[in-house]
Write a protein that holds these residues in place. Structure first.
Motif, PDB file in Angstrom:
ATOM      1  N   THR A 173       0.503  -1.199  -0.406  1.00  0.00           N
ATOM      2  CA  THR A 173      -0.119  -0.149   0.293  1.00  0.00           C
ATOM      3  C   THR A 173       0.621   0.985   0.187  1.00  0.00           C
ATOM      4  OG1 THR A 173      -1.852  -1.200   1.062  1.00  0.00           O
ATOM      5  CG2 THR A 173      -2.232   1.155   0.970  1.00  0.00           C
ATOM      6  N   PRO A 174       1.957   1.141   1.027  1.00  0.00           N
ATOM      7  CA  PRO A 174       2.640   2.842   0.975  1.00  0.00           C
ATOM      8  C   PRO A 174       3.668   2.709  -0.455  1.00  0.00           C
ATOM      9  CG  PRO A 174       3.470   0.991   2.548  1.00  0.00           C
ATOM     10  CD  PRO A 174       2.020   0.686   1.551  1.00  0.00           C
ATOM     11  N   LEU A 175       4.112   1.725  -1.210  1.00  0.00           N
ATOM     12  CA  LEU A 175       4.557   1.776  -1.860  1.00  0.00           C
ATOM     13  C   LEU A 175       3.995   1.982  -3.558  1.00  0.00           C
ATOM     14  CD1 LEU A 175       6.561  -1.914  -1.984  1.00  0.00           C
ATOM     15  CD2 LEU A 175       7.639   0.901  -2.032  1.00  0.00           C
ATOM     16  N   ALA A 176       2.810   1.125  -3.413  1.00  0.00           N
ATOM     17  CA  ALA A 176       1.694   2.109  -4.370  1.00  0.00           C
ATOM     18  C   ALA A 176       2.024   3.565  -4.329  1.00  0.00           C
ATOM     19  CB  ALA A 176       0.954   1.080  -3.604  1.00  0.00           C
ATOM     20  N   ALA A 177       1.630   4.277  -3.044  1.00  0.00           N
ATOM     21  CA  ALA A 177       1.270   5.534  -2.880  1.00  0.00           C
ATOM     22  C   ALA A 177       2.272   6.650  -3.392  1.00  0.00           C
ATOM     23  CB  ALA A 177       0.797   5.471  -1.676  1.00  0.00           C
ATOM     24  N   LEU A 178       3.185   5.351  -2.973  1.00  0.00           N
ATOM     25  CA  LEU A 178       4.951   6.313  -3.581  1.00  0.00           C
ATOM     26  C   LEU A 178       4.766   6.312  -4.761  1.00  0.00           C
ATOM     27  CD1 LEU A 178       7.228   7.938  -2.074  1.00  0.00           C
ATOM     28  CD2 LEU A 178       8.913   5.543  -1.627  1.00  0.00           C
ATOM     29  N   ARG A 179       4.907   5.662  -5.452  1.00  0.00           N
ATOM     30  CA  ARG A 179       4.849   5.116  -7.046  1.00  0.00           C
ATOM     31  C   ARG A 179       3.755   6.566  -7.283  1.00  0.00           C
ATOM     32  NH1 ARG A 179       5.911   1.886 -10.655  1.00  0.00           N
ATOM     33  NH2 ARG A 179       5.985   2.564 -12.781  1.00  0.00           N
ATOM     34  N   VAL A 180       2.901   6.717  -7.081  1.00  0.00           N
ATOM     35  CA  VAL A 180       1.654   7.804  -7.258  1.00  0.00           C
ATOM     36  C   VAL A 180       2.260   9.375  -7.287  1.00  0.00           C
ATOM     37  CG1 VAL A 180      -0.666   9.075  -7.786  1.00  0.00           C
ATOM     38  CG2 VAL A 180      -0.175   6.290  -7.270  1.00  0.00           C
TER      39      VAL A 180
ATOM     40  N   VAL B  35       5.741   9.797  -7.013  1.00  0.00           N
ATOM     41  CA  VAL B  35       6.898   9.781  -7.723  1.00  0.00           C
ATOM     42  C   VAL B  35       6.687  10.732  -9.034  1.00  0.00           C
ATOM     43  CG1 VAL B  35       8.917   8.318  -9.036  1.00  0.00           C
ATOM     44  CG2 VAL B  35       7.641   8.065  -6.206  1.00  0.00           C
ATOM     45  N   GLU B  36       5.682  10.511  -9.760  1.00  0.00           N
ATOM     46  CA  GLU B  36       5.101  10.534 -11.535  1.00  0.00           C
ATOM     47  C   GLU B  36       5.215  12.013 -10.530  1.00  0.00           C
ATOM     48  OE1 GLU B  36       4.588   8.653 -13.770  1.00  0.00           O
ATOM     49  OE2 GLU B  36       5.103   7.221 -12.464  1.00  0.00           O
ATOM     50  N   ASN B  37       5.100  13.289  -9.608  1.00  0.00           N
ATOM     51  CA  ASN B  37       4.884  14.194 -10.290  1.00  0.00           C
ATOM     52  C   ASN B  37       6.578  14.889  -9.972  1.00  0.00           C
ATOM     53  OD1 ASN B  37       1.758  14.399 -10.049  1.00  0.00           O
ATOM     54  ND2 ASN B  37       2.329  13.833  -7.904  1.00  0.00           N
ATOM     55  N   VAL B  38       7.385  14.392 -10.056  1.00  0.00           N
ATOM     56  CA  VAL B  38       8.764  14.222 -10.275  1.00  0.00           C
ATOM     57  C   VAL B  38       9.071  15.132 -11.131  1.00  0.00           C
ATOM     58  CG1 VAL B  38      11.503  14.039  -9.583  1.00  0.00           C
ATOM     59  CG2 VAL B  38       9.182  13.362  -8.080  1.00  0.00           C
ATOM     60  N   GLU B  39       9.643  16.638 -11.543  1.00  0.00           N
ATOM     61  CA  GLU B  39       9.616  17.097 -12.766  1.00  0.00           C
ATOM     62  C   GLU B  39      10.601  16.597 -13.576  1.00  0.00           C
ATOM     63  OE1 GLU B  39       9.870  21.449 -11.981  1.00  0.00           O
ATOM     64  OE2 GLU B  39       7.293  21.085 -11.549  1.00  0.00           O
ATOM     65  N   ASP B  40      11.558  16.294 -12.567  1.00  0.00           N
ATOM     66  CA  ASP B  40      13.118  16.115 -13.223  1.00  0.00           C
ATOM     67  C   ASP B  40      13.115  14.488 -13.475  1.00  0.00           C
ATOM     68  OD1 ASP B  40      15.960  15.288 -13.747  1.00  0.00           O
ATOM     69  OD2 ASP B  40      16.447  15.774 -11.820  1.00  0.00           O
TER      70      ASP B  40
ATOM     71  N   ARG C 190      14.937   6.964 -11.487  1.00  0.00           N
ATOM     72  CA  ARG C 190      15.912   6.163 -10.486  1.00  0.00           C
ATOM     73  C   ARG C 190      14.989   6.124  -9.130  1.00  0.00           C
ATOM     74  NH1 ARG C 190      21.142   9.841  -9.681  1.00  0.00           N
ATOM     75  NH2 ARG C 190      22.291   9.203 -12.230  1.00  0.00           N
ATOM     76  N   MET C 191      14.445   6.934  -9.657  1.00  0.00           N
ATOM     77  CA  MET C 191      13.241   6.098  -8.039  1.00  0.00           C
ATOM     78  C   MET C 191      12.043   5.366  -8.153  1.00  0.00           C
ATOM     79  SD  MET C 191      11.856  10.576  -6.691  1.00  0.00           S
ATOM     80  CE  MET C 191      12.834  11.280  -5.382  1.00  0.00           C
ATOM     81  N   VAL C 192      11.889   5.588  -9.755  1.00  0.00           N
ATOM     82  CA  VAL C 192      10.700   4.371  -9.629  1.00  0.00           C
ATOM     83  C   VAL C 192      11.173   2.648 -10.171  1.00  0.00           C
ATOM     84  CG1 VAL C 192       9.433   3.057 -12.338  1.00  0.00           C
ATOM     85  CG2 VAL C 192       9.177   5.656 -11.403  1.00  0.00           C
ATOM     86  N   ALA C 193      12.744   2.757  -9.777  1.00  0.00           N
ATOM     87  CA  ALA C 193      13.810   2.210 -10.485  1.00  0.00           C
ATOM     88  C   ALA C 193      13.859   1.457  -8.926  1.00  0.00           C
ATOM     89  CB  ALA C 193      14.815   2.199 -11.427  1.00  0.00           C
TER      90      ALA C 193
END
Length: 467
Positions: free
Chosen positions: A276-283, A285-290, A296-299
């Motif tokens: 659950t927190p990993l899924a929320a973290l993935r969402v 991360v999509e808002n990171v502009e760089d 790297r975060m997604v990996a």
């Protein structure tokens, strides 16, 4: 010798008892045979002593006829009177018979200066005509034989006992007595006795062995096919010790089942709480502009998800709800090859003969995927081949990588240990691939073997039973 030694408990018990009985009966037969031989000698010497005593008594009452008169008519078996004993010094003496004869003469009030006894295979010329127990070919009727159910038996002459006694005047009185052999009846008696003992001992032991081994075989089969939560409690049967063992096994089975159920509940909670927190973290991360930092975060999140999936899969082995079904191994391998080919990996497989094995397809595919993934990760190409060996199917995955030092091959199956010490996803995974693959293989009754190739690289062999 190993081929003659049985594998079962009952067979080993019966063989040991049979050998002990055979040894004991052999010793008993030897002692009985020696006793019978000694008894034959005693009987022959007793007859000789009686004939000497009888002859001396008649000679004492027949004074007009001189015992030294050579013109006196002789009868078969009469005593021999001579100045020298027919038992010479070069003959083997029988001290026990000499002592018995001396005691018998003393009991009858007859005294002799010296008594000699010997056993001869044939008579000397000077003793011809001075022998008893021959010339009649009689059938001896021993009361012991009759009491044991044996009928009269024809005996054979095996030798002659010569008893020679020296009187006070220096003359020797001698007689020979035939030694009879009664071994045929003795041998039949010993054989009958041996067969009877074996029947009386081995038949109850066979029944007792089956009474003990039957519940042990059931316990062994249940332990070999033990599946937590699916194995039924065994019926307590057999001797008290065996019943106690079965009771302890049932208790252990219950404890193991409860522990695994508690572990499954805990793993389910961990998987839910982490995903659950990993899924929320993935969402987020999509808002990171760089873009570089976002990748790297997604990996990193994907690595955590894969590691979590490997840990849960390894922990749940043995409790899989997937049934084993006949699977064409060729199709399973081609599916894995297609997956890696789509990712641009060089994986080769030459389609061979059709091989059917009863496996849990999802798990075996995952094990094979881990082996092929390692091969393409540490080498440039993965070459898959299939070989049938007896009742097993061998799936070889060869690579052209650096291989593994021989002293580290066994350690490579330990969790979280990788061939590359770095934590870079480009050079190594979580370190659970080989551990999970071997656990899957062993859960199917097979194994995984790692071996360095002579031409370089490593061969990983997935062994699956065909039965």
């Amino acid at each position: 010798m190993k081929r003659l030694w049985p594998n079962s408990l009952v067979g080993q018990l019966l063989l040991v008892v049979a050998l002990i009985l055979l040894l004991a009966q052999g010793i008993n037969s030897f002692l009985l045979y020696r006793g019978a031989q000694n008894q034959n000698l005693v009987e022959a010497s007793t007859s000789a002593v009686s004939r000497i005593a009888y002859g001396l008594e008649r000679q004492a009452s027949d004074r007009p006829v001189s015992r030294r008169d050579p013109m006196r008519p002789r009868r078969w078996g009469q005593l021999r009177y001579s100045a020298e004993s027919p038992v010479t010094d070069d003959m083997r003496r029988l001290p026990e018979l000499e002592a018995r004869a001396g005691q018998a003469f003393a009991n009858m009030g007859i005294g002799f200066a010296d008594i000699r006894a010997t056993l001869r295979g044939d008579l000397t010329s000077d003793m011809t005509g001075h022998v008893i127990g021959t010339g009649r070919n009689e059938r001896r009727k021993n009361p012991i034989n009759r009491s044991m159910g044996g009928g009269p038996e024809t005996s054979e002459t095996k030798g002659f006992i010569i008893i020679s006694a020296q009187q006070d005047d220096g003359q020797w009185v001698s007689i020979a007595s035939a030694v009879r052999e009664r071994s045929p009846l003795l041998v039949r008696t010993l054989i009958f006795q041996t067969v009877t003992i074996y029947l009386l001992m081995l038949i109850p032991l066979i029944l007792l062995g089956r009474y003990i081994s039957r519940p042990l075989k059931s316990l062994t089969a249940t332990a070999q096919s033990f599946r937590p939560g699916t194995t039924e409690a065994l019926e307590e049967q057999g001797p008290p010790d065996t019943r106690e063992l079965i009771r302890a096994f049932n208790d252990m089975s219950g404890r193991v089942t409860r522990m695994i159920e508690e572990k499954d509940v805990m793993l389910g909670a961990i998987g839910h709480d982490l995903r659950t927190p990993l899924a929320a973290l993935r969402v987020r991360v999509e808002n990171v502009e760089d873009e570089v930092e976002r990748e790297r975060m997604v990996a990193g999140i994907e690595e955590m998800n894969n590691m979590l999936e490997d840990i849960l899969s390894l922990a749940r082995l043995g409790r899989s709800t997937e049934q084993s079904d006949p699977v064409d191994i060729r199709s399973l391998i081609e599916t894995v090859v297609d997956e890696f080919s789509d990712l641009g990996r060089d994986v080769r497989y030459q389609r061979g003969e059709k091989q059917i094995a009863a496996v849990r397809e999802t798990l075996v595919r995952r094990a094979l995927r881990n082996l092929v993934g390692n091969a393409t990760l540490y080498g440039t190409v993965a070459d898959i081949s299939v070989e049938k060996s007896g009742s097993s199917l061998l799936i070889h995955v060869d690579d052209d990588g650096p291989g593994i030092p021989e002293e580290r091959i066994d350690a490579m199956f330990e969790p979280f240990l990788r061939g590359d010490a770095s934590r870079n996803r480009a050079t190594g995974g979580s370190g659970l691939g080989l551990t999970l693959a071997r656990a899957i293989a062993r859960d199917h009754g097979g194994d995984i073997i790692l071996k360095n190739r002579e031409k370089g690289g490593l061969r990983a062999t997935l062994i699956l039973p065909l039965g």
